[in-house]
Scaffold this motif. Structure first.
Motif, short mmCIF file in Angstrom:
data_model
loop_
_atom_site.label_atom_id
_atom_site.label_comp_id
_atom_site.label_asym_id
_atom_site.label_seq_id
_atom_site.Cartn_x
_atom_site.Cartn_y
_atom_site.Cartn_z
N GLY A 129 2.16 10.54 -3.21
CA GLY A 129 1.10 10.79 -4.57
C GLY A 129 -0.37 10.03 -4.07
N ILE A 130 -0.41 9.27 -3.78
CA ILE A 130 -1.28 8.19 -2.58
C ILE A 130 -2.16 9.82 -2.01
CG2 ILE A 130 -1.95 6.83 -1.52
CD1 ILE A 130 -0.23 4.91 -3.02
N ALA A 131 -1.52 10.03 -1.50
CA ALA A 131 -1.61 10.74 0.35
C ALA A 131 -2.31 11.71 -0.33
CB ALA A 131 -0.17 11.34 1.06
N ARG A 132 -1.26 12.70 -1.02
CA ARG A 132 -2.55 14.14 -1.54
C ARG A 132 -3.04 12.97 -2.54
NH1 ARG A 132 1.23 15.80 -5.58
NH2 ARG A 132 -0.40 18.39 -5.23
N ALA A 133 -3.26 11.70 -3.53
CA ALA A 133 -5.10 12.18 -3.99
C ALA A 133 -6.06 12.00 -3.58
CB ALA A 133 -4.46 11.21 -4.86
N PHE A 134 -5.70 11.44 -2.17
CA PHE A 134 -7.24 11.33 -1.49
C PHE A 134 -6.93 12.43 -0.53
CE2 PHE A 134 -5.87 6.62 -2.66
CZ PHE A 134 -7.34 6.32 -2.39
N ALA A 135 -6.05 13.06 -0.38
CA ALA A 135 -5.91 14.23 0.92
C ALA A 135 -6.47 14.97 -0.32
CB ALA A 135 -4.92 15.07 0.83
N TYR A 136 -6.49 15.41 -1.89
CA TYR A 136 -7.61 16.25 -2.58
C TYR A 136 -8.87 16.25 -2.76
CZ TYR A 136 -8.49 18.78 -6.98
OH TYR A 136 -9.21 19.96 -7.59
N GLY A 137 -8.97 14.38 -2.94
CA GLY A 137 -10.46 14.06 -3.03
C GLY A 137 -11.15 14.60 -1.79
N GLY A 138 -10.30 14.45 -0.36
CA GLY A 138 -12.09 14.39 0.82
C GLY A 138 -11.53 16.83 0.37
N ASN A 139 -10.75 16.77 0.62
CA ASN A 139 -10.85 18.24 0.27
C ASN A 139 -12.54 19.37 -1.04
OD1 ASN A 139 -9.78 21.57 -0.73
ND2 ASN A 139 -9.04 20.57 1.43
N TYR A 172 -6.97 6.13 -12.40
CA TYR A 172 -6.95 5.83 -14.38
C TYR A 172 -7.01 6.84 -14.65
CZ TYR A 172 -7.44 0.97 -11.69
OH TYR A 172 -7.23 0.55 -11.21
N GLU A 173 -7.89 7.88 -14.77
CA GLU A 173 -7.51 9.45 -15.42
C GLU A 173 -6.60 10.04 -15.62
OE1 GLU A 173 -12.18 9.84 -14.22
OE2 GLU A 173 -10.96 10.94 -13.54
N LYS A 174 -5.88 10.02 -14.86
CA LYS A 174 -4.55 11.12 -14.14
C LYS A 174 -3.26 10.37 -13.94
CE LYS A 174 -2.14 15.24 -12.84
NZ LYS A 174 -2.32 16.30 -11.02
N LEU A 175 -3.00 9.98 -12.51
CA LEU A 175 -1.58 9.41 -12.63
C LEU A 175 -1.05 8.47 -12.80
CD1 LEU A 175 -2.97 9.40 -8.25
CD2 LEU A 175 -2.16 11.63 -9.98
N PHE A 176 -1.99 7.57 -13.62
CA PHE A 176 -1.23 6.21 -14.10
C PHE A 176 -1.08 6.40 -15.68
CE2 PHE A 176 -4.03 2.75 -11.61
CZ PHE A 176 -2.63 2.95 -10.65
N LEU A 177 -1.19 8.20 -15.92
CA LEU A 177 -0.52 8.34 -17.47
C LEU A 177 0.55 8.92 -17.22
CD1 LEU A 177 -4.21 10.11 -18.52
CD2 LEU A 177 -3.12 7.68 -18.82
N MET A 198 2.19 2.33 -6.74
CA MET A 198 1.01 2.92 -6.65
C MET A 198 0.10 1.97 -7.03
SD MET A 198 1.36 7.10 -7.93
CE MET A 198 -0.92 7.49 -7.88
N ARG A 199 0.61 1.26 -8.16
CA ARG A 199 -0.50 -0.25 -8.65
C ARG A 199 -0.53 -1.34 -8.00
NH1 ARG A 199 -2.25 0.77 -14.83
NH2 ARG A 199 -0.98 2.32 -15.45
N GLU A 200 0.26 -1.04 -7.34
CA GLU A 200 0.63 -2.47 -6.42
C GLU A 200 -0.57 -2.25 -4.92
OE1 GLU A 200 4.59 -2.61 -4.68
OE2 GLU A 200 5.08 -4.05 -6.52
N TYR A 201 -0.81 -0.95 -4.72
CA TYR A 201 -2.04 0.01 -4.01
C TYR A 201 -3.02 -0.04 -4.13
CZ TYR A 201 -4.25 3.09 -1.55
OH TYR A 201 -5.47 3.24 -0.37
N VAL A 202 -3.58 0.25 -5.55
CA VAL A 202 -4.73 0.32 -6.36
C VAL A 202 -4.89 -1.22 -6.65
CG1 VAL A 202 -5.87 0.93 -8.04
CG2 VAL A 202 -4.46 2.48 -7.46
N ASP A 203 -4.21 -2.27 -6.67
CA ASP A 203 -4.24 -3.59 -7.10
C ASP A 203 -4.25 -4.15 -5.71
OD1 ASP A 203 -4.01 -3.68 -8.92
OD2 ASP A 203 -1.53 -4.85 -9.65
N GLU A 204 -4.11 -3.97 -4.61
CA GLU A 204 -4.95 -4.19 -3.27
C GLU A 204 -6.22 -3.27 -2.87
OE1 GLU A 204 -4.75 -5.78 0.35
OE2 GLU A 204 -3.29 -6.93 -0.64
N PHE A 205 -5.95 -2.37 -3.32
CA PHE A 205 -7.62 -1.63 -2.24
C PHE A 205 -8.72 -2.33 -3.71
CE2 PHE A 205 -10.34 1.37 -3.04
CZ PHE A 205 -11.20 1.80 -2.16
N MET A 206 -8.24 -2.67 -4.51
CA MET A 206 -9.61 -3.32 -5.20
C MET A 206 -9.96 -4.85 -4.80
SD MET A 206 -10.64 -1.36 -7.12
CE MET A 206 -12.17 -2.27 -7.53
N ALA A 207 -8.54 -5.49 -4.51
CA ALA A 207 -9.20 -7.21 -3.46
C ALA A 207 -9.55 -6.53 -2.34
CB ALA A 207 -7.57 -7.61 -3.48
#
Length: 214
Positions: A129-139, A172-177, A198-207
């Motif tokens: 899901g993380i990989a797809r989110a960034f693939a879609y975003g870049g696309n 936040y707008e979709k995936l965590f729902l 995914m939440r652990e990943y986003v926490d690390e990203f923000m850190a």
């Protein structure tokens, strides 16, 4: 049934040959596999679940807006495979109900639809899901993250579809729902594990973004 499934797999492979948005051939195969696992637990009609899962994106609004309303790709293919009109109608109903649509998202009207919707949403969670989110975003020319753009909540279907966001805001707008929107026990169990990752990943990203990881 095995012959029709094999033909469907070949069909979607050609449909999504050049897709790099995260809605590719392998996405559909994963949804098919997970939907089948859920269907076994829910005593659902395996043929309907399998075909709906494999075909759920062939008329997707963002990918094929010209065929979206009437599900023309799915209907044409299923007729070629001599699938009954009744089953085609059941499959199209599942496809029509599968997508996330903000506050206008629906709970599928059949157990088969719940299996496919849960499987599709599960593929938006976890490492893939993380990989797809960034693939879609870049696309779609989305920024990875911009602190000036805050997440927007409580959107309607039209607002969600027209909303310009960032890849991190998409969590936040979709995936965590999605975990709390699962319709089956199997879906919820898988979703809990994947969302936690995914939440652990986003926490690390923000850190890392804020320079607080060193």
């Amino acid at each position: 049934m095995e012959h029709v499934i094999a033909e469907t797999v070949n069909y979607i492979k050609n449909i999504f040959l050049n897709d790099f948005s995260g809605h590719d051939y392998f996405h559909s195969l994963r949804v098919y596999r997970v939907a089948g696992t859920i269907a076994e637990q829910e005593n659902a009609d395996m043929e309907i679940v399998s075909l709906a899962a494999l075909l759920h994106d062939v008329d997707e609004r963002k990918l094929s807006p010209e065929t979206y309303e009437k599900k023309e790709h799915a209907v044409s293919f299923l007729k070629e495979q001599c699938v009954s009109d009744d089953n085609i109608e059941r499959i199209c109903k599942i496809i029509d109900e599968v997508s996330f649509a903000g506050n206008d998202s629906v709970i599928p009207s059949t157990v088969e639809g719940k299996c496919v919707q849960d499987a599709d949403r599960l593929d938006a969670l976890g490492a893939i899901g993380i990989a797809r989110a960034f693939a879609y975003g870049g696309n779609h020319n989305r920024a990875i993250y911009d602190p000036a753009i805050v997440p927007k909540f409580g959107m309607s279907k039209d607002e969600y579809q027209d909303h310009v966001t960032t890849s991190i805001n998409h969590f936040y707008e979709k995936l965590f729902l999605l975990k709390d929107m699962m319709s089956t026990d199997t879906g919820r169990k898988i979703a809990e594990k994947r969302e936690r990752f995914m939440r652990e990943y986003v926490d690390e990203f923000m850190a890392e973004w804020d320079g607080k990881d060193y």
